[in-house]
Design an enzyme around this catalytic site. Sequence first.
Site, PDB file in Angstrom:
ATOM      1  N   HIS A   1      14.408  27.032 -16.537  1.00  0.00           N
ATOM      2  CA  HIS A   1      15.520  27.335 -15.634  1.00  0.00           C
ATOM      3  C   HIS A   1      16.130  26.091 -14.999  1.00  0.00           C
ATOM      4  CE1 HIS A   1      12.062  26.696 -13.179  1.00  0.00           C
ATOM      5  NE2 HIS A   1      12.816  26.634 -12.095  1.00  0.00           N
ATOM      6  N   ASP A   2      15.544  24.918 -15.223  1.00  0.00           N
ATOM      7  CA  ASP A   2      16.078  23.665 -14.677  1.00  0.00           C
ATOM      8  C   ASP A   2      16.804  22.834 -15.740  1.00  0.00           C
ATOM      9  OD1 ASP A   2      14.923  24.164 -12.157  1.00  0.00           O
ATOM     10  OD2 ASP A   2      13.079  23.095 -12.672  1.00  0.00           O
TER      11      ASP A   2
ATOM     12  N   ASP B   1       4.630  25.165  -9.104  1.00  0.00           N
ATOM     13  CA  ASP B   1       5.824  24.356  -8.883  1.00  0.00           C
ATOM     14  C   ASP B   1       5.467  22.970  -8.334  1.00  0.00           C
ATOM     15  OD1 ASP B   1       8.809  24.611  -8.831  1.00  0.00           O
ATOM     16  OD2 ASP B   1       8.512  24.038  -6.738  1.00  0.00           O
TER      17      ASP B   1
ATOM     18  N   ASP C   1       4.989  32.519 -10.046  1.00  0.00           N
ATOM     19  CA  ASP C   1       5.371  31.160  -9.703  1.00  0.00           C
ATOM     20  C   ASP C   1       4.771  30.841  -8.333  1.00  0.00           C
ATOM     21  OD1 ASP C   1       6.825  28.685  -9.713  1.00  0.00           O
ATOM     22  OD2 ASP C   1       8.338  29.672 -10.964  1.00  0.00           O
TER      23      ASP C   1
ATOM     24  N   GLU D   1       3.469  22.238 -12.983  1.00  0.00           N
ATOM     25  CA  GLU D   1       4.705  21.526 -13.314  1.00  0.00           C
ATOM     26  C   GLU D   1       4.528  20.088 -12.843  1.00  0.00           C
ATOM     27  OE1 GLU D   1       9.508  21.639 -12.417  1.00  0.00           O
ATOM     28  OE2 GLU D   1       8.057  21.910 -10.819  1.00  0.00           O
TER      29      GLU D   1
HETATM   30  O1  TEU Z   1      11.491  21.718 -10.067  1.00  0.00           O
HETATM   31  C1  TEU Z   1      11.042  20.424  -9.777  1.00  0.00           C
HETATM   32  C2  TEU Z   1      12.036  19.398  -9.849  1.00  0.00           C
HETATM   33  O2  TEU Z   1      11.749  18.265  -9.575  1.00  0.00           O
HETATM   34  C3  TEU Z   1      13.404  19.817 -10.233  1.00  0.00           C
HETATM   35  O3  TEU Z   1      14.192  19.760  -9.123  1.00  0.00           O
HETATM   36  C4  TEU Z   1      13.877  18.964 -11.313  1.00  0.00           C
HETATM   37  O4  TEU Z   1      13.657  17.618 -11.036  1.00  0.00           O
HETATM   38  C5  TEU Z   1      15.308  19.123 -11.519  1.00  0.00           C
HETATM   39  O5  TEU Z   1      15.653  20.461 -11.559  1.00  0.00           O
HETATM   40  C6  TEU Z   1      15.710  18.516 -12.826  1.00  0.00           C
HETATM   41  O6  TEU Z   1      16.976  18.070 -12.662  1.00  0.00           O
HETATM   42  C7  TEU Z   1      10.911  22.777  -9.433  1.00  0.00           C
HETATM   43  C8  TEU Z   1      11.603  24.051  -9.837  1.00  0.00           C
HETATM   44  O7  TEU Z   1      11.424  24.252 -11.214  1.00  0.00           O
HETATM   45  C9  TEU Z   1      13.034  23.977  -9.444  1.00  0.00           C
HETATM   46  O8  TEU Z   1      13.774  25.088  -9.870  1.00  0.00           O
HETATM   47  C10 TEU Z   1      13.094  23.868  -7.940  1.00  0.00           C
HETATM   48  O9  TEU Z   1      14.408  23.663  -7.524  1.00  0.00           O
HETATM   49  C11 TEU Z   1      12.227  22.708  -7.428  1.00  0.00           C
HETATM   50  O10 TEU Z   1      10.939  22.651  -8.030  1.00  0.00           O
HETATM   51  C12 TEU Z   1      11.969  22.877  -5.954  1.00  0.00           C
HETATM   52  O11 TEU Z   1      11.113  23.960  -5.742  1.00  0.00           O
END
Ligand code: TEU
Length: 536
Positions: free
Chosen positions: A312-313, A194, A98, A236
């Site tokens: 994971h989000d 990310d 990542d 992403e």
């Molecule tokens: O996620 C990008 C992001 O915008 C997320 O915060 C997303 O919008 C949200 O989880 C959805 O509700 C990435 C990573 O995948 C996330 O785990 C991180 O928290 C974020 O970036 C910051 O690095």
Amino acid sequence: MQKHWWHKATIYQIYPKSFMDANGDGIGDLKGITSKLDYLQKLGITAIWLSPVYQSPMDDNGYDISDYEAIADIFGNMEDMDELLVEANNRGIKIIMDLVVNHTSDEHAWFIEARDHPDSLKRDYYIWRNQPNDLLSVFGGSAWQYDEKSGQYYLHFFSKKQPDLNWENAALRQKIYDMMNFWIAKGIGGFRMDVIDMIGKIPDQKISGNGPKLHDYIKEMNQATFGQHDLLTVGETWGATPEIAKRYSNPEGQELSMVFQFEHIGLQHKPDTPKWDYEKELDVPALKKIFEKWQTDLELTQGWNSLFWDNHDLPRVLSIWGNTGIYRQKSSKALAILLHLMRGTPYIYQGEEIGMTNYPFASLEEINDIESLNYAQEALGKGKTKEQIMNSIRMIGRDNARTPMQWNDTDQAGFSAAKSTWLPVNPNYKDINAAAALADPDSIFYTYQKLVQLRKGEDWLIDADFELLETPDKVFAYKRSLAAESYLIAVNLSDEEQSVELTDSYKDTIISNTDEDQALTSHKLQPWDAFCVRLG
Ligand code: TEU
Ligand code: CA
């Protein structure tokens, strides 16, 4: 067109805190992952996307990095990382790291120097202003944090412990490329990038995603790092349209292999509202339109898709769009078959292959996720009740995907020897666990295993065209055709029987979760029926 290994690959995402705890402190670790490689080899996946394991104060579970070239103590050390790389490699599994370079932790040496020494060259690695504007953080509140010492504000699109990097600074960019090359030299399989679409931000114009220099930076990064190696790179990109995705992933473009687009995920909440206003009822016609657009727009010579339901989000797809009751196994297989036979590289999120579900969080005390906690605080202030807030978090909060992997029916689901784990184990682990899935030849696991095998062996999955078929609303059916060959994929995304006119003759079955012959001859799909047949 040149084919790459990742055209035939299925990727498995690991969230390190939750996969396997080897030393009994209640938190997953690298040795734990290494100990489970045989399981992943059995599933057949080509590569692991490893969510961050770097040194971090864990304000956002590792997406706040304080040293890109060191491993967080809770996960082990660099020797453990090297061992994981060797052991994975021995099993034909690549490791995709990542890459979190939109921001660092505020505990990164660069930021500490920048903050403590405003005259240092590092100051410009970050974004400082005398006055904040009204940009908001994704995690709630203003995107600007006042720094007493220097009397300026710094930008943080995520938590205030995640200051945004200033990609305009060429020296900073070079530092990042050096760091990427450090990892490439270790023999990794690629990078998941990310929020990469935010690196071209122009805060003064309130541009966060898709800034004017974004693609220049990515091309420069490509040339300076992975461009000469056959690596998988996936960005992403929450705001990607097919046009934008083609820019990134055009094989001639020298940018990335593919991006994650989130248009289908947008159906999990009401249009133009925050995700917390979730929408449990899947709008199947809308889902069909979205996939049809992405599948037909990103032709092979123009780009490449990634395919996913979970990460994971996100909530567990079974809990929001599937059926976690009597059709748990069947709906899980149906969603997998629907997705994995499209064009693109499929991603499996840990536990998806055994049909794990959301967690019945009872109160905020059980929540770890910074996004959910910040939301709860804001929503309480706006007069929402605790029950409303918990309803949202239970359905859509990020911790749902982050509870420990369920390995077996012993204490802590075999995840850890600790009395308590960093997030609780889902109480359904006695029924839903990997050991039970492996012991049942008819389990969800073996459907995923078959899909992974098909992805490796069936070239039409890469090359064949996609055509959406006219069907009743709740049925998603498509045809993939290549010269004389064609394949029909049909899925009933509902708990009700559906009448369909699909085909009367087919040659053989590629994969199925039902009696497809009965379905095709009776012209009726039973709840969550899903299959792929070769036509002719
Ligand atoms: O996620 C990008 C992001 O915008 C997320 O915060 C997303 O919008 C949200 O989880 C959805 O509700 C990435 C990573 O995948 C996330 O785990 C991180 O928290 C974020 O970036 C910051 O690095
Ligand atoms: Ca541990």
